[in-house]
Scaffold this motif. Structure first.
Motif, short mmCIF file in Angstrom:
data_model
loop_
_atom_site.label_atom_id
_atom_site.label_comp_id
_atom_site.label_asym_id
_atom_site.label_seq_id
_atom_site.Cartn_x
_atom_site.Cartn_y
_atom_site.Cartn_z
N LEU A 13 -7.21 -29.37 -35.57
CA LEU A 13 -7.79 -28.60 -34.36
C LEU A 13 -8.60 -29.53 -33.90
CD1 LEU A 13 -9.44 -24.74 -35.03
CD2 LEU A 13 -7.16 -25.68 -34.05
N LEU A 14 -9.45 -31.20 -34.35
CA LEU A 14 -9.82 -32.21 -33.85
C LEU A 14 -8.03 -32.38 -32.58
CD1 LEU A 14 -12.36 -33.53 -35.49
CD2 LEU A 14 -12.14 -31.70 -34.41
N GLY A 15 -7.17 -31.98 -32.49
CA GLY A 15 -6.38 -32.71 -31.51
C GLY A 15 -6.48 -32.46 -30.22
N LEU A 16 -7.86 -31.06 -30.00
CA LEU A 16 -9.12 -31.90 -28.93
C LEU A 16 -9.11 -33.14 -28.05
CD1 LEU A 16 -11.45 -28.43 -29.43
CD2 LEU A 16 -9.49 -28.95 -27.45
N ILE A 17 -9.60 -33.77 -28.79
CA ILE A 17 -9.25 -35.67 -28.21
C ILE A 17 -8.27 -36.18 -27.80
CG2 ILE A 17 -9.90 -38.09 -29.62
CD1 ILE A 17 -12.09 -35.93 -32.36
N GLU A 18 -7.90 -36.20 -28.73
CA GLU A 18 -6.46 -36.87 -27.92
C GLU A 18 -5.55 -35.74 -26.86
OE1 GLU A 18 -3.96 -39.15 -29.45
OE2 GLU A 18 -5.42 -39.23 -31.34
N ALA A 19 -6.01 -34.22 -26.40
CA ALA A 19 -5.68 -33.83 -25.40
C ALA A 19 -6.81 -34.19 -24.51
CB ALA A 19 -5.97 -32.45 -25.47
N GLY A 20 -7.98 -34.81 -24.66
CA GLY A 20 -9.48 -35.19 -23.14
C GLY A 20 -8.23 -36.54 -23.25
N GLN B 53 -12.93 -25.30 -18.55
CA GLN B 53 -14.69 -24.78 -18.57
C GLN B 53 -13.89 -23.69 -19.30
OE1 GLN B 53 -15.52 -24.67 -14.42
NE2 GLN B 53 -16.74 -26.75 -15.01
N GLN B 54 -13.41 -22.72 -19.38
CA GLN B 54 -13.45 -21.26 -19.80
C GLN B 54 -12.82 -21.89 -21.63
OE1 GLN B 54 -14.54 -18.58 -19.23
NE2 GLN B 54 -14.40 -17.55 -21.71
N LEU B 55 -12.34 -23.33 -21.52
CA LEU B 55 -12.00 -23.18 -23.18
C LEU B 55 -13.17 -24.16 -23.52
CD1 LEU B 55 -9.22 -23.89 -25.40
CD2 LEU B 55 -9.70 -26.59 -24.34
N GLU B 56 -13.51 -24.53 -22.74
CA GLU B 56 -15.38 -25.40 -23.65
C GLU B 56 -16.26 -23.71 -24.14
OE1 GLU B 56 -18.60 -27.56 -22.56
OE2 GLU B 56 -17.40 -27.59 -20.98
N VAL B 57 -16.16 -23.39 -23.10
CA VAL B 57 -16.97 -22.42 -23.89
C VAL B 57 -16.04 -21.07 -24.76
CG1 VAL B 57 -17.78 -20.10 -23.22
CG2 VAL B 57 -17.50 -21.37 -21.45
N GLN B 58 -14.79 -21.05 -24.60
CA GLN B 58 -14.59 -20.34 -26.37
C GLN B 58 -14.69 -20.92 -27.89
OE1 GLN B 58 -10.28 -20.24 -24.51
NE2 GLN B 58 -10.55 -18.01 -24.06
N TRP B 59 -14.31 -22.55 -27.61
CA TRP B 59 -14.39 -23.24 -28.88
C TRP B 59 -15.65 -23.55 -29.40
CZ3 TRP B 59 -11.36 -26.34 -32.38
CH2 TRP B 59 -12.14 -27.29 -32.89
N ASP B 60 -17.03 -23.65 -28.65
CA ASP B 60 -18.01 -24.08 -28.99
C ASP B 60 -18.17 -22.83 -29.56
OD1 ASP B 60 -17.85 -26.73 -28.44
OD2 ASP B 60 -19.90 -25.57 -26.19
N ALA B 61 -18.00 -20.85 -28.97
CA ALA B 61 -18.46 -19.92 -29.71
C ALA B 61 -17.71 -19.94 -30.96
CB ALA B 61 -17.83 -18.67 -28.86
N PHE B 62 -16.80 -20.51 -31.42
CA PHE B 62 -15.63 -20.04 -32.20
C PHE B 62 -16.43 -21.03 -33.45
CE2 PHE B 62 -12.74 -23.21 -34.40
CZ PHE B 62 -12.10 -22.13 -35.96
N SER C 177 -18.27 -30.77 -25.77
CA SER C 177 -18.24 -31.75 -24.93
C SER C 177 -18.51 -33.26 -25.93
CB SER C 177 -20.32 -31.54 -24.73
OG SER C 177 -20.46 -32.72 -24.04
N ASN C 178 -19.00 -33.06 -26.96
CA ASN C 178 -18.39 -33.88 -28.24
C ASN C 178 -17.50 -35.00 -28.44
OD1 ASN C 178 -21.20 -34.69 -28.61
ND2 ASN C 178 -21.29 -33.31 -29.95
N MET C 179 -16.32 -33.36 -27.95
CA MET C 179 -14.75 -33.72 -28.34
C MET C 179 -13.92 -34.86 -26.94
SD MET C 179 -13.97 -32.58 -30.97
CE MET C 179 -15.87 -33.04 -31.29
N LEU C 180 -15.04 -34.36 -25.69
CA LEU C 180 -14.69 -35.64 -24.70
C LEU C 180 -15.25 -36.42 -24.79
CD1 LEU C 180 -14.62 -32.28 -22.63
CD2 LEU C 180 -13.28 -33.28 -23.27
#
Length: 232
Positions: free
Chosen positions: A24-31, A67-76, A169-172
């Motif tokens: 799920l840290l594919g967020l880093i590569e996506a960023g 920005q909505q993805l950020e809210v959903q990820w942090d809530a998860f 935010s850290n992932m970015l």
């Protein structure tokens, strides 16, 4: 919708790992890919570019989804923290300043030698103890470079948290290092890291009593060298 199977601990161990390309840290590569598509390497530069093109409705629709993805990820991550009972247990600063750290055996990661904190006391000098999250934490390694154990972490009440470590935010921020072609440090096979663990910085007097203690609230949350050196 994301469904978990098996224990949450196993899910985290297998899926939320920087070392795994399919995690799920594919967020880093996506960023990093996002930055590359905009010809920038930092989040701040991307945001400035968005601001300059605020007349483009399609762009702002994409930014809102982002920005909505950020809210959903942090809530998860917060739900995982709650389910795993990784709530903050930071000790009050007054308690920290009165405590003496346990003289537990520590292993030198380079030599494998067993040492104790007591070895560094009684020399008429203060001791700075930098507690990193884990050996593969890039931001912790940078902190130690700038400055040129579990019982100890517990004694100081340092927190454990997925949300504070892996929030969007850290992932970015990690993505900035990927976009800049930098490599992540890897853990040592002889050391068992705790990916939930937050770090801290401690100044001890010559007898091992805590003069100053800072409990990190994120991988970036570190005190200045001047603040630590001024501890009395």
């Amino acid at each position: 919708m994301l469904y978990l199977t098996g224990s949450k601990e196993e899910f985290i161990r297998q899926k939320i790992r920087i070392e795994r390309k399919d995690s799920l840290l594919g967020l880093i590569e996506a960023g990093a890919a996002l930055y590359s598509s905009l010809s920038v390497t930092k989040k701040q530069d991307a945001e400035e570019l968005w601001a300059k093109n605020n007349h483009c409705l399609a762009l702002w629709d994409a930014v809102k989804e982002f920005q909505q993805l950020e809210v959903q990820w942090d809530a998860f991550l917060q739900r995982l923290d709650d389910d795993l009972q990784l709530s903050g247990k930071t000790l009050h600063r007054n308690h920290q300043s009165r405590c003496t750290l346990p003289d537990v055996p520590l292993v030198d990661a380079r030599s494998g030698e067993t040492v104790k904190l007591q070895k560094y006391f009684g020399r008429g000098k203060k001791t700075l103890l930098v507690l990193i999250r884990q050996f593969s934490c890039l931001l912790c390694r940078l902190h130690i470079k700038d400055l040129e154990m579990n019982q100890i972490y517990a004694a100081l009440g340092l927190e454990t948290s997925l949300r504070k470590v892996l929030n969007f935010s850290n992932m970015l921020l990690y993505a900035e290092y990927v976009a800049d072609k930098k490599e992540f440090p890897r853990g040592l096979p002889s050391i068992q890291d705790d990916m939930f663990q937050l770090g801290g910085d401690v100044v001890l007097d010559e007898d091992g009593r805590v003069l100053y203690s800072h409990s990190c609230q994120s991988p970036l949350d570190r005190p200045s060298l001047e603040e630590m050196l001024s501890a009395q």
